[in-house]
Design a protein around this motif. Structure first.
Motif, PDB file in Angstrom:
ATOM      1  N   LEU A 107     -41.021  26.797 -27.177  1.00 19.96           N
ATOM      2  CA  LEU A 107     -42.254  27.457 -27.596  1.00 19.96           C
ATOM      3  C   LEU A 107     -42.803  26.826 -28.867  1.00 19.96           C
ATOM      4  O   LEU A 107     -42.040  26.374 -29.720  1.00 19.96           O
ATOM      5  CB  LEU A 107     -42.013  28.945 -27.858  1.00 19.96           C
ATOM      6  N   ASP A 164     -45.275  27.601 -32.377  1.00 20.57           N
ATOM      7  CA  ASP A 164     -45.314  28.753 -33.287  1.00 20.57           C
ATOM      8  C   ASP A 164     -46.217  29.871 -32.772  1.00 20.57           C
ATOM      9  O   ASP A 164     -45.902  31.057 -32.920  1.00 20.57           O
ATOM     10  CB  ASP A 164     -45.787  28.307 -34.672  1.00 20.57           C
ATOM     11  N   TYR A 211     -37.437  31.888 -25.597  1.00 17.26           N
ATOM     12  CA  TYR A 211     -37.833  31.215 -26.829  1.00 17.26           C
ATOM     13  C   TYR A 211     -37.736  29.694 -26.734  1.00 17.26           C
ATOM     14  O   TYR A 211     -38.173  28.992 -27.649  1.00 17.26           O
ATOM     15  CB  TYR A 211     -36.979  31.713 -27.989  1.00 17.26           C
ATOM     16  N   ASP A 212     -37.180  29.189 -25.654  1.00 17.83           N
ATOM     17  CA  ASP A 212     -37.025  27.740 -25.512  1.00 17.83           C
ATOM     18  C   ASP A 212     -38.386  27.062 -25.403  1.00 17.83           C
ATOM     19  O   ASP A 212     -39.265  27.517 -24.667  1.00 17.83           O
ATOM     20  CB  ASP A 212     -36.199  27.406 -24.268  1.00 17.83           C
ATOM     21  N   GLN A 248     -47.042  30.602 -29.602  1.00 15.97           N
ATOM     22  CA  GLN A 248     -46.413  31.283 -28.472  1.00 15.97           C
ATOM     23  C   GLN A 248     -45.272  32.176 -28.941  1.00 15.97           C
ATOM     24  O   GLN A 248     -45.106  33.307 -28.452  1.00 15.97           O
ATOM     25  CB  GLN A 248     -45.898  30.244 -27.473  1.00 15.97           C
ATOM     26  N   ARG A 249     -44.512  31.693 -29.894  1.00 12.48           N
ATOM     27  CA  ARG A 249     -43.393  32.486 -30.419  1.00 12.48           C
ATOM     28  C   ARG A 249     -43.896  33.766 -31.098  1.00 12.48           C
ATOM     29  O   ARG A 249     -43.262  34.819 -31.007  1.00 12.48           O
ATOM     30  CB  ARG A 249     -42.574  31.642 -31.395  1.00 12.48           C
ATOM     31  N   LYS A 273     -45.562  29.750 -19.774  1.00 13.91           N
ATOM     32  CA  LYS A 273     -45.483  30.109 -21.192  1.00 13.91           C
ATOM     33  C   LYS A 273     -46.784  29.790 -21.929  1.00 13.91           C
ATOM     34  O   LYS A 273     -47.105  30.425 -22.938  1.00 13.91           O
ATOM     35  CB  LYS A 273     -44.306  29.384 -21.855  1.00 13.91           C
ATOM     36  N   LEU A 331     -44.169  36.905 -29.024  1.00 19.81           N
ATOM     37  CA  LEU A 331     -42.932  37.568 -28.598  1.00 19.81           C
ATOM     38  C   LEU A 331     -42.374  38.519 -29.655  1.00 19.81           C
ATOM     39  O   LEU A 331     -41.288  39.073 -29.478  1.00 19.81           O
ATOM     40  CB  LEU A 331     -41.865  36.519 -28.247  1.00 19.81           C
ATOM     41  N   GLU A 332     -43.121  38.729 -30.735  1.00 17.59           N
ATOM     42  CA  GLU A 332     -42.661  39.671 -31.760  1.00 17.59           C
ATOM     43  C   GLU A 332     -42.633  41.101 -31.207  1.00 17.59           C
ATOM     44  O   GLU A 332     -43.455  41.465 -30.372  1.00 17.59           O
ATOM     45  CB  GLU A 332     -43.592  39.627 -32.964  1.00 17.59           C
TER      46      GLU A 332
END
Length: 432
Positions: free
Chosen positions: A383, A385, A380-381, A387-388, A201, A391-392
């Motif tokens: 992560l 901000d 999403y586990d 990294q998240r 990740k 994923l948008e």
């Protein structure tokens, strides 16, 4: 006091001397990296005047200011302390070149591995635009590579062989085919829990890669495909050459793999990211590419997609475990049969610009295949901000998209509240 023009000239001369001294002091660093660790003991401090912490801080501040004042070196002065030796273009194994377009910039010779570049350098832009790919050295540490192997070892039995004839990727008897064993595909690398998925990740917003992602995809870049680990035992099958902005087989234009460069801004509609978990030495096989083919206007001549003709134009970059190969999917690429007795392992990701979408796995939300635009929940586990943000789903930056800043923090590109209220009145939603 001297007149202002004289003072400015003196200051400019002093800053130039500082720059030259800084470069001279950094030059031996890369050379030392080739020596055994026993040779790297720090020199004795005997005979030196101790430096106060304030003096050291002052010098560091001066160097940072100096770097920012020169357009050709607008980034931090350093990256990794190690530099892989350049692979000679004349090195060939079985007719295939093993050169690599290397993302090492001498202007970044490091004083500290913790200092990271803030943007893509001119050298990196040139090499990527020239070749359609870039080798980024030492992205993962040996400890991180070992953690990846430990995670893969624990899940190796879940790898799915591409043994069905309809899944084979190469023509039997070609250099891509190997001696027969199928490739093994291992998915779910973001769903193994914090300990086993952490390093995988990390690639989403790795500080060494973010400036390159921004330079090749723009801010708001996003994960486009499910990441996976590719595995080959000795003799394992590779992959016939494929891709190209002009499809290498049909000659049709692939707009979804387009590569452009306008006003110094590179954009690739789909970017491959190969994280090497084992060494790929010259002749080992594995990932290969046709440099410059992202700008080709014609399909390949007969036999070339199978490596049976024009082999001298097909390159297998020599890489080490922890290196990353970034390549435009518009650059024709594939994989040679695997010749090493060490199992081939690499983690493959694809990224896209903010508004582009090729894959559709991000539609697999909790509501099912036709539900919300979201990746599987476990993605999403654990992560952060940044990294998240990767994923948008695809949408424009101006529509409140989270963007990763140069310093690694995340900012949201705000849209006018008044416009959002208007859209809500018209469409019953904040966004058109």
């Amino acid at each position: 006091m001297p007149p202002a023009p004289v003072r400015r000239l003196a200051i400019a001369s002093y800053m130039l001397l500082l720059q030259q001294a800084s470069r001279r002091s950094l030059a031996p660093t890369a050379a030392f990296s080739a020596l055994p660790s026993s040779k790297l003991a720090p020199p004795s401090s005997a005979g030196r005047r101790p430096s106060s912490s304030s003096a050291v801080a002052s010098r560091r501040t001066s160097r940072r200011r100096l770097a920012s004042s020169f357009p050709s070196s607008r980034t931090s002065l350093s990256v990794s302390l190690t530099k892989a030796p350049p692979a000679a273009a004349s090195n060939r194994t079985d007719g295939f070149s093993t050169m690599a377009a290397d993302a090492f910039d001498d202007d970044r010779a490091a004083s500290s591995a913790s200092e990271r570049p803030l943007e893509m350098t001119e050298s990196e832009r040139y090499l990527f635009d020239l070749n359609g790919y870039l080798v980024v050295r030492n992205v993962l540490t040996p400890e991180e590579v070992a953690a990846c192997h430990e995670a893969v070892d624990a899940r190796a039995s879940e790898a799915v062989p591409r043994s069905d004839p309809t899944l084979r990727n190469a023509v039997e008897g070609s250099p891509m085919y190997g001696s027969g064993p199928p490739r093994l595909d291992l998915g779910g690398i973001f769903e193994w829990g914090e300990a086993e998925s952490r390093v995988f990740k990390k690639i989403l917003a790795h500080p060494r890669l973010v400036p390159l992602f921004h330079g090749l995809l723009g801010k708001g870049y996003r994960l486009d495909h499910m990441p996976m680990v590719l595995m080959n035992d000795k003799g394992g099958e590779g992959f016939q050459l494929h891709g190209g902005t002009i499809d290498c087989t049909s000659g049709e234009y692939n707009s979804f793999l387009a590569y452009t460069c306008h006003n110094g801004n590179i954009r690739s509609n789909l970017l491959g990211c190969n994280v090497m978990l084992v060494d790929h030495n010259p002749g080992d096989g594995g990932f290969c590419i046709v440099p410059g083919s992202h700008k080709s206007n014609f399909k390949m001549p007969p036999g070339m997609v199978d490596g049976l003709s024009h082999q001298e134009y097909i390159v297998q970059p020599a890489t080490k475990a922890g290196d990353v190969v970034l390549f435009s999917e518009g650059t024709v690429h594939g994989a040679m049969g695997w010749n090493s007795s060490t199992q081939r392992r690499c983690a493959l990701y694809r990224f896209a610009p903010a508004t582009m979408g090729y894959g559709r796995s991000y539609f697999r939300g909790a509501s099912g295949e036709g539900g919300a635009a979201a990746w599987p929940e476990k993605f999403y586990d654990d992560l952060d901000d940044a990294q998240r943000a990767v994923l948008e789903p695809p949408y424009a930056n101006r529509l409140d998209r989270p963007n990763i800043r140069e310093d690694g923090r995340v900012e949201v590109t705000q849209r006018s509240e008044r416009k959002k209220r208007h859209d809500s009145d018209v469409f019953r939603t904040k966004y058109f």
